[in-house]
Structure formats: C-alpha cells, structure tokens
Design a protein around this motif. Structure first.
Motif, PDB file in Angstrom:
ATOM      1  N   THR A 175     -12.790   0.284 -49.370  1.00 42.04           N
ATOM      2  CA  THR A 175     -13.599  -0.438 -48.391  1.00 42.04           C
ATOM      3  C   THR A 175     -12.730  -0.749 -47.183  1.00 42.04           C
ATOM      4  N   SER A 176     -13.357  -0.891 -46.031  1.00 38.45           N
ATOM      5  CA  SER A 176     -12.593  -1.140 -44.805  1.00 38.45           C
ATOM      6  C   SER A 176     -12.957  -2.482 -44.196  1.00 38.45           C
ATOM      7  N   ASP A 195     -13.191   6.786 -47.816  1.00 35.29           N
ATOM      8  CA  ASP A 195     -14.518   6.396 -48.301  1.00 35.29           C
ATOM      9  C   ASP A 195     -14.844   7.108 -49.617  1.00 35.29           C
ATOM     10  N   ARG A 196     -14.486   8.401 -49.714  1.00 34.00           N
ATOM     11  CA  ARG A 196     -14.727   9.140 -50.967  1.00 34.00           C
ATOM     12  C   ARG A 196     -13.944   8.553 -52.136  1.00 34.00           C
ATOM     13  N   ARG A 238     -13.315   9.489 -43.886  1.00 37.09           N
ATOM     14  CA  ARG A 238     -14.163  10.110 -44.911  1.00 37.09           C
ATOM     15  C   ARG A 238     -13.414  10.235 -46.245  1.00 37.09           C
TER      16      ARG A 238
END
Length: 155
Positions: A142-143, A137-138, A134
């Motif tokens: 990108t993964s 992502d904030r 999280r």
C-alpha cells in the motif's frame, strides 16, 4: 528465470559493480551521479567491523553479471513507536526486468526484516515511475502520498 540466477548478499568484491548499478539507477531517476569514493563508503557501511548500518542484496544472471541491487537499513517510526526496515533502493537493469528478480529482491529484504525482528518494510518510489508502482501494487503493498525533502546540514 533460470535456476542459476540468484539473489544474494553483496560481497566486498561486488562494490565496483554495485556502484555502476547505482550510477545507472541515478541516471534512470534523473538524479546526480554518485560522488567519487562511493564504493569505499558503502563498503564501510556494509562490511565494517561493527554491526552493518546498511544491507545490500544483489541480483545476478547465470554468468555472474550483476543486474540489480536492493539496499535497506533499520529505521524508527515515531508515530508507531517501532522500528521498521527501510528499503532505500531497488533497481534492476532494463534487460533484467520481467525475469522474476524483483520479487526475489523483495523476498530477500523481507527475510532480512524478519531476521532483525522488524514487523514492516517501507520504501518510496518517484510518482512518475509507473512500472515500479504497478510492481509494488502487484505485491500487495500500500502507498502513502508524501513529498520527500532534503536539506544540507551546512549553511
């Protein structure tokens, strides 16, 4: 976060505290504890006579207590034909999470990448670490799904 909390480059006198944080990080990730002599090996990589192979940033509270660290090293992407900065570890103690130190550690790593002329920062986190996911992502990261393997060089 207090104006006295700081993220800075690790110094030789920080190594014992950094190794304690690494041990805590390993326990958090359910990994084996660090091998004896880690402080000396890290000091050689961070502060040796040649260009350092590893960089380490630490997060400190107003009283000087180290509560987090992040390490990184330049790596090469064969597919892209470019170098990038690989963030190997980012860890904050449980009591220091949510104080704004994570973004400061990431900012320090990004600044290091820029200083080295590297266009990108890459890292990984365990799939079960939902809080870290999280957080990343904030940040707008990108993964890519991959599984990491290790193989000893000795048979």
């Amino acid at each position: 976060m207090s104006e006295y909390e700081v993220v800075r480059r690790a110094r030789p006198e920080d190594m014992a505290d950094v190794v304690e944080l690494i041990a805590e990080h390993a326990a958090y990730e359910k990994a084996a504890p660090p091998a004896p002599g880690l402080a000396d090996r890290l000091a050689g990589l961070l502060f040796g006579p040649e260009e350092p192979r590893l960089r380490c940033f630490v997060a400190a509270l107003p009283d000087g207590t180290l509560v987090g660290y992040a390490t990184c090293a330049p790596e090469m992407s064969t597919w892209d034909g470019t170098e990038y900065l690989h963030m190997d570890c980012l860890y904050l103690t449980e009591i220091s999470r949510g104080l704004g130190l994570g973004p400061l550690l990431i900012s320090a790593i990004r600044a290091e990448a820029r200083a080295l002329g590297l266009p990108e920062l890459q890292w990984q986190t365990p799939l079960w670490n939902e809080d870290a996911i999280r957080f990343y992502d904030r940040l707008g990261a990108t993964s890519k799904e991959k599984r990491r393997y290790t193989l000893p060089t000795e048979a």
